[in-house]
Scaffold this active site. Sequence first.
Site, short mmCIF file in Angstrom:
data_model
loop_
_atom_site.label_atom_id
_atom_site.label_comp_id
_atom_site.label_asym_id
_atom_site.label_seq_id
_atom_site.Cartn_x
_atom_site.Cartn_y
_atom_site.Cartn_z
N PHE A 181 -0.29 6.29 4.86
CA PHE A 181 -1.22 6.72 5.91
C PHE A 181 -0.41 7.29 7.06
O PHE A 181 0.47 6.62 7.60
CB PHE A 181 -2.07 5.56 6.41
CG PHE A 181 -3.02 5.96 7.49
CD1 PHE A 181 -4.18 6.64 7.20
CD2 PHE A 181 -2.74 5.69 8.83
CE1 PHE A 181 -5.06 7.04 8.20
CE2 PHE A 181 -3.60 6.07 9.83
CZ PHE A 181 -4.76 6.75 9.51
N ASP A 269 8.00 7.54 9.13
CA ASP A 269 6.85 7.33 10.03
C ASP A 269 6.86 5.87 10.48
O ASP A 269 6.45 4.97 9.74
CB ASP A 269 5.56 7.67 9.27
CG ASP A 269 4.33 7.53 10.14
OD1 ASP A 269 4.44 6.97 11.25
OD2 ASP A 269 3.24 7.96 9.71
N LYS A 297 1.67 4.13 18.99
CA LYS A 297 1.03 2.81 19.12
C LYS A 297 1.67 1.94 20.20
O LYS A 297 1.27 1.97 21.35
CB LYS A 297 1.00 2.11 17.77
CG LYS A 297 0.07 2.78 16.75
CD LYS A 297 -0.15 1.91 15.53
CE LYS A 297 -1.00 2.61 14.46
NZ LYS A 297 -2.35 2.92 14.86
#
Length: 877
Positions: A181, A269, A297
Site C-alpha cells: 500500500f 516506503d 504520518k
Amino acid sequence: MSIDLPAGESALQFDTIDRAALAEHVRRKLAAREASAPAVTVPVTGAEGYRRHVAPELSRILGALDLDRSYRRGEGLRLTDAAGKVCLDFAGAYGALPFGHNDPAMWAAVAKVPVDAPPGFIQPSVLEAAGELAARLVAIAPPGLDRVTFANSGAESVEAALKLARSATGRLGILATHGGFHGKTLGALSATGRPDYQMDFGAPAEGFAWVPFDDLNAVRDALAAAPGHFAAVIIEPIQGEGGVIVPAPGYLPGLRQLCDEHGALLIVDEVQTGLGRTGSLFASAHEASPDIVTVAKALGGGLLPIGAVLSRSGVHSESFALRHTSTFAGGTLACRVGLAVLDRLAQPQLLAGVAERSEQLLAGLRDIARRYPAVIADVRGRGLLLGVELSGSLDLTGDQGLLGSLAEGGNLAMAVCSYLLDVEGLRLAPTLFGNTVLRVEPPLTVTDDECDMLLAGMERAIAIIAAGDTAALLGHLLGSPADTVTGRHTSGITARAPSRTPEPGRTRFAFVVHPLDPASLADFDPSLKRFTDAQHVELLERFDRASSLLNPAPFVVGSGTVGGDTIVHGELIGVPYTAEQLLSLPTERACSVISDAVALATDRGAEIVGLGAYTSIVTSNALGLGEQPVPVTTGNAFTAAASVRAVLAAAADRGVVLPDATVAIVGAGGAIGRAIAVALAGRVGRLLLVGRPGSRSARLADAVDAVDAVLRDALPRAGEAWTDTAVETGDDAPAAARRAGVVITASSTPHALLGADDFTANAIVCDVAQPPNLPPTLPRDRPDLATFAGGMVTVPAGSDFNLRYGLPTGITYACMAETMLLALAKESGVEDWQSLASQGGALPQDSLDRLGLLADRHGFRLAGIDSRGATDSEPAR
C-alpha cells in the site's frame, strides 16, 4: 420569490402603481409568509454534517457496528466521545500519532509560530523552517540520502518518489509488490498492489507491475525479463495495510543487490514504519541502503499533514528539481512541528521504551494465541506496528454459528473492534487489505499499564470467540445488559458436540440451510437464544446496513453421520439470510450467495449438495447456479413424494374416500406443488390448482398440462382405483380451501396465506411450505382439522446428524433427506444416482417413486401428525 401585485393591478400597469402602496403590499406579504413558515430548523451538528455531507456511505457502514463515534477530546492515548465515554486509542491514526493526541510539545511548537511571526507560505523563496527540518532529516537518515523534497502527505511523497526515479533513469517501469500500500493518488494507487482499489479510477497508469512480497526470485525474474525497463523497485520494509507482513531477513539487502545489477533504483516506503515506529528511526536503516525513502504520518506529530522524500543527490535531476514544486509543501508551521517531532525522537529513552512495550505486547498477544489457537492464526510485527491475525475459518466445535460466518467472510476483525470499543474501551482497527488482521499501533509513548489493559480486553474478546458466544460479542449492539456481553458470563451457551472427522473413502454430502425468520437465528446459533425477536431483527438489519463491510459468508453449522448398515457423512452449511432477505436480493446476488455455500461445501469434501427452503427458490430450483463441480439437488422430488404419502395416510386414517374428495393445492405452479398435483391425478375427484394472486399463469398452465398428460395416459397405479380427476385453476387460496376436504399448501410466500376460517369442517390440511403457509395457532383454533407438516421424515436409527432447527430429535425435512438418500445411493453403488438429483420445475414421477424405494431400503419413515393430533410415524412408501 414571487410577489403578488395588489388587487386589480397587472404587470403591464407597473409604472402607474404607487411605489409606497407596493412596498406596503410586499411588507404584508412577507410578514404573512413568515408567520406561516415552519419553525426554524435546528442547525446540523458537526457529526451529523459529516454523516450527511462528507462520508454518508462510510458512516452507514460503521454505524451498523457502533463504530461511528464522534470524539470531542483527545489526550495522549485517551479519546473522549460525545457521550463522555473514554477509550484507549490503539489504532493510532495508522501511525500518524507518534506521541498520542495533542502532545504538549507539538502544541508548544505551534504556539511559538505566531510569536515569531514567520511567513507561512512563500514559494519560490528560501524556506528556512524547511531547510532546518531537511538538515535534521538528512542527519538521521540512512547513509547517502542528502536531498529532501517536501510533500503534504504520504501519498504525495510516493508520487514525488516515482517521478524522481523516472526522471533519474529515463525509464518508465515501476516494480511493486502484491499487497503493498502506497497511497490513493493516481501514481501511488498504481503502485498499490490491490486491483480492487484501482478499478474505476484509471489505475494502474502505464508502466506498473507487481510481484509477490518477500520473494527475491520473483523480483529477479521480473527485472531480467524486461532489461532497461524498470526505473525502480518500490517496497515497504513491513507491509502495513497488507496485514503487518514482516519479510524474512535478507530480503532488503537482496533487493539492493538486484537493483544494482539491473540499474534500477530502490525506493523504500517508510510512511508508516519510519520515525520510531519499529523501534528505530528507519526500519530499513540497518538492512539496506535505499536510493529513495518516503516518510510522512509521524512527521506531523499528530497535528499537521506533512511528508518528505529523502534521496541521494545522484538521482536528483535538474528537470525534477525545477518542475516538481508545491504551494504548501515545506510550509513553516508543518516544518516547525516536524522539528519538534525530531526533538522528541532524539530522547534516548523514547525508542528504548518502544522496544520494551513491543516485547510486552508481543509476549502477551502470543500467549493469548497459544491458548486460543483456533481463533488466532498469527501474531507478528516489529516495534509498535503489530498485527493479530484472526482465523478465517472458526471450525471450533463443528457448529460455528454466526461467528463462523463472520470469520469465513473475513469480517470477524471488524466485529471484534466493535466489541473492544464499546465493551472494553479499546480502539483498534483492521489493516486495510489484511481484513482478518487487527492492527495494534499505539503511540510510541504508550505505557506498560495501558498495554496490560489492551491484553486483558483482547483476551476476553478472544475467549468469547473461542466459546462460540456470538451474543456476548455482538450483544452491545442490541442493548443487552453488560453482564451478558463482557465475556465473563457465558453460561447461556449449550455445549456443542465436536466436529466429526469422516472416515476416509466414505461418501460425503452437504446441505445448505438458512434461518426462515429472525427468530430462527437461534437455531443456527444457540447463544442468540438470549436475544428477543426484536433483537434478532435488529441484528439482521445491522448486517444489512453494513453489507458492504460485513458481507455475510456461508459457514459450517453442524455435522454428523446418517444411515444404518450403510453410513454417509454430512455437513450443514449455513447462509445468514432469512427467507425475506433472500427473496429481496437481486437474482444474480442471491445465486452468488448460494454458489458460495456450494463452493464451501465442495471445498470441504461434499460430493452431493442439497438446497433447502428458499435457497432452492431464489436459484430457480438450482438452475440459476449454472455448472457446479458436484450434483446439486433441491430436494423437491422427495418432499413432494413424502407429502403425498402423508396425505394418503391421513385420508385413510379419517376414512376419506379420495375418488370423491376435492383437493386444493396452493402453490401448484411451483415445482413441489406441481409434482404433488401430478401424483394425485387419477386418485382424487377434483383438483383445485391455486397460483399466486395477480401473477402470470404460465407456470400454473404448465402444471395443468402435466396433470392432463397423466389423465390422458390413464395409467392406474397398482392396487388403486382410477378416477377421472376434474381440474380447476384460480388464484384465490381462501376460496379454494373453503371448497376442499383436503388442502395442501406449497407456496413460496414467506407468510401465512390461510386462516382458521378458511377451511371446511374436519378437513385434512397439509402444509409443505417453509416458512409455513398456515398460522401456528391453527391446530389450537381448529381442533377438528387434521393439520400436519408435509415432507417430514425420520432418519435411520443410529444417525447422529445434527438436526435441531425446531425439529424433534431424529426428524428432518424431506428435502434434506433427499440429499442424504442420494449420498446413500452413491455409497451403495447405485450407478445412476446422480440422475435422481431434482432440479428445475419438472420432477419426473419415476424419480419420486425411486426415492421412495431408497427411503424404504435405508430406514427413512414418514414423521407427521396423525389425524387426531398425535405424533406418528409411517413407512415412507
